[in-house]
Design a protein around this motif. Structure first.
Motif, PDB file in Angstrom:
ATOM      1  N   ILE A 196     -64.344  12.372 -25.122  1.00 24.95           N
ATOM      2  CA  ILE A 196     -65.666  11.835 -24.775  1.00 24.95           C
ATOM      3  C   ILE A 196     -66.032  10.840 -25.868  1.00 24.95           C
ATOM      4  O   ILE A 196     -66.120  11.209 -27.039  1.00 24.95           O
ATOM      5  CB  ILE A 196     -66.722  12.958 -24.705  1.00 24.95           C
ATOM      6  N   SER A 197     -66.217   9.576 -25.476  1.00 25.96           N
ATOM      7  CA  SER A 197     -66.443   8.518 -26.461  1.00 25.96           C
ATOM      8  C   SER A 197     -67.698   7.720 -26.162  1.00 25.96           C
ATOM      9  O   SER A 197     -68.068   7.542 -24.997  1.00 25.96           O
ATOM     10  CB  SER A 197     -65.263   7.540 -26.472  1.00 25.96           C
ATOM     11  N   ASP A 198     -68.337   7.244 -27.232  1.00 29.34           N
ATOM     12  CA  ASP A 198     -69.335   6.187 -27.102  1.00 29.34           C
ATOM     13  C   ASP A 198     -68.821   5.020 -27.937  1.00 29.34           C
ATOM     14  O   ASP A 198     -67.636   4.987 -28.279  1.00 29.34           O
ATOM     15  CB  ASP A 198     -70.739   6.671 -27.499  1.00 29.34           C
ATOM     16  N   THR A 199     -69.648   4.089 -28.297  1.00 28.10           N
ATOM     17  CA  THR A 199     -69.151   2.910 -29.002  1.00 28.10           C
ATOM     18  C   THR A 199     -68.708   3.212 -30.426  1.00 28.10           C
ATOM     19  O   THR A 199     -67.858   2.504 -30.971  1.00 28.10           O
ATOM     20  CB  THR A 199     -70.220   1.804 -29.039  1.00 28.10           C
ATOM     21  N   ALA A 202     -60.560   5.334 -34.267  1.00 27.93           N
ATOM     22  CA  ALA A 202     -59.403   6.197 -34.538  1.00 27.93           C
ATOM     23  C   ALA A 202     -58.776   6.697 -33.238  1.00 27.93           C
ATOM     24  O   ALA A 202     -57.548   6.767 -33.125  1.00 27.93           O
ATOM     25  CB  ALA A 202     -59.818   7.375 -35.418  1.00 27.93           C
ATOM     26  N   VAL A 203     -59.605   7.030 -32.258  1.00 31.00           N
ATOM     27  CA  VAL A 203     -59.089   7.479 -30.959  1.00 31.00           C
ATOM     28  C   VAL A 203     -58.219   6.390 -30.339  1.00 31.00           C
ATOM     29  O   VAL A 203     -57.118   6.652 -29.854  1.00 31.00           O
ATOM     30  CB  VAL A 203     -60.245   7.881 -30.011  1.00 31.00           C
ATOM     31  N   ARG A 204     -58.705   5.147 -30.379  1.00 29.63           N
ATOM     32  CA  ARG A 204     -57.926   4.028 -29.818  1.00 29.63           C
ATOM     33  C   ARG A 204     -56.628   3.824 -30.601  1.00 29.63           C
ATOM     34  O   ARG A 204     -55.558   3.671 -30.012  1.00 29.63           O
ATOM     35  CB  ARG A 204     -58.756   2.746 -29.827  1.00 29.63           C
ATOM     36  N   GLU A 263     -55.605  10.438 -25.423  1.00 29.90           N
ATOM     37  CA  GLU A 263     -56.118  10.501 -24.064  1.00 29.90           C
ATOM     38  C   GLU A 263     -55.686  11.836 -23.481  1.00 29.90           C
ATOM     39  O   GLU A 263     -54.722  12.447 -23.958  1.00 29.90           O
ATOM     40  CB  GLU A 263     -55.597   9.347 -23.225  1.00 29.90           C
ATOM     41  N   PRO A 264     -56.404  12.324 -22.476  1.00 30.83           N
ATOM     42  CA  PRO A 264     -56.018  13.598 -21.883  1.00 30.83           C
ATOM     43  C   PRO A 264     -54.541  13.594 -21.481  1.00 30.83           C
ATOM     44  O   PRO A 264     -54.049  12.631 -20.891  1.00 30.83           O
ATOM     45  CB  PRO A 264     -56.940  13.719 -20.670  1.00 30.83           C
ATOM     46  N   GLY A 265     -53.840  14.636 -21.887  1.00 27.13           N
ATOM     47  CA  GLY A 265     -52.420  14.769 -21.586  1.00 27.13           C
ATOM     48  C   GLY A 265     -51.515  14.351 -22.726  1.00 27.13           C
ATOM     49  O   GLY A 265     -50.330  14.646 -22.708  1.00 27.13           O
TER      50      GLY A 265
END
Length: 136
Positions: free
Chosen positions: A79-82, A104-106, A111-113
């Motif tokens: 779950i991300s915001d800016t 960091a997520v990018r 991503e799920p999986g």
């Protein structure tokens, strides 16, 4: 010595009551009868069996680290915001949630999986026990 009821032992190990009873019958766990007639198992013996049977995926990292609390698992939700993101992993029977920057997520491609390793390095770990005398 901690004594644990069969139904609770099954919950802690993620198996059925019948599986715990079969382990007792096959000598994998020993039993004790309480004065009430209820069957229990030794807590230390159960903890050793839980450790022996723990199944977590192997850590794919090929480098040494000082952090010992490493949980390999699958990303189940992002779950991300800016600016910030919440990343949830399922690591064997454990759910681990991390808050990190969306950048960091990018960069990590989370991503799920996807497969990820949660590394926990904390100076404080709280441990709780059930209230003495409380029904289980």
């Amino acid at each position: 010595m901690s004594r644990i009821r069969i139904k609770d032992a099954a919950v802690y190990l993620g198996v059925s009551d019948d599986t715990v009873r079969r382990w007792i019958e096959n000598g994998i766990l020993s039993r004790t009868r309480e004065p009430s007639g209820r069957t229990t198992v030794d807590g230390l013996e159960l903890a050793r069996l839980a450790r022996k049977n723990a199944v977590l995926p192997a850590d794919p990292a090929e480098i040494g680290r000082s952090a010992r609390n490493r949980f390999v698992g699958l990303v189940t939700e992002v779950i991300s915001d800016t600016v910030m993101s919440q990343v949830e992993l399922q690591c064997g029977p454990h759910r681990v949630v991390s808050l990190m920057s969306t950048e960091a997520v990018r960069e990590l491609g989370l991503e799920p999986g996807s497969v990820a390793v949660a590394v926990v390095k904390a100076t404080t770990v709280l441990v709780e026990t059930p209230q003495a005398g409380a029904p289980s």
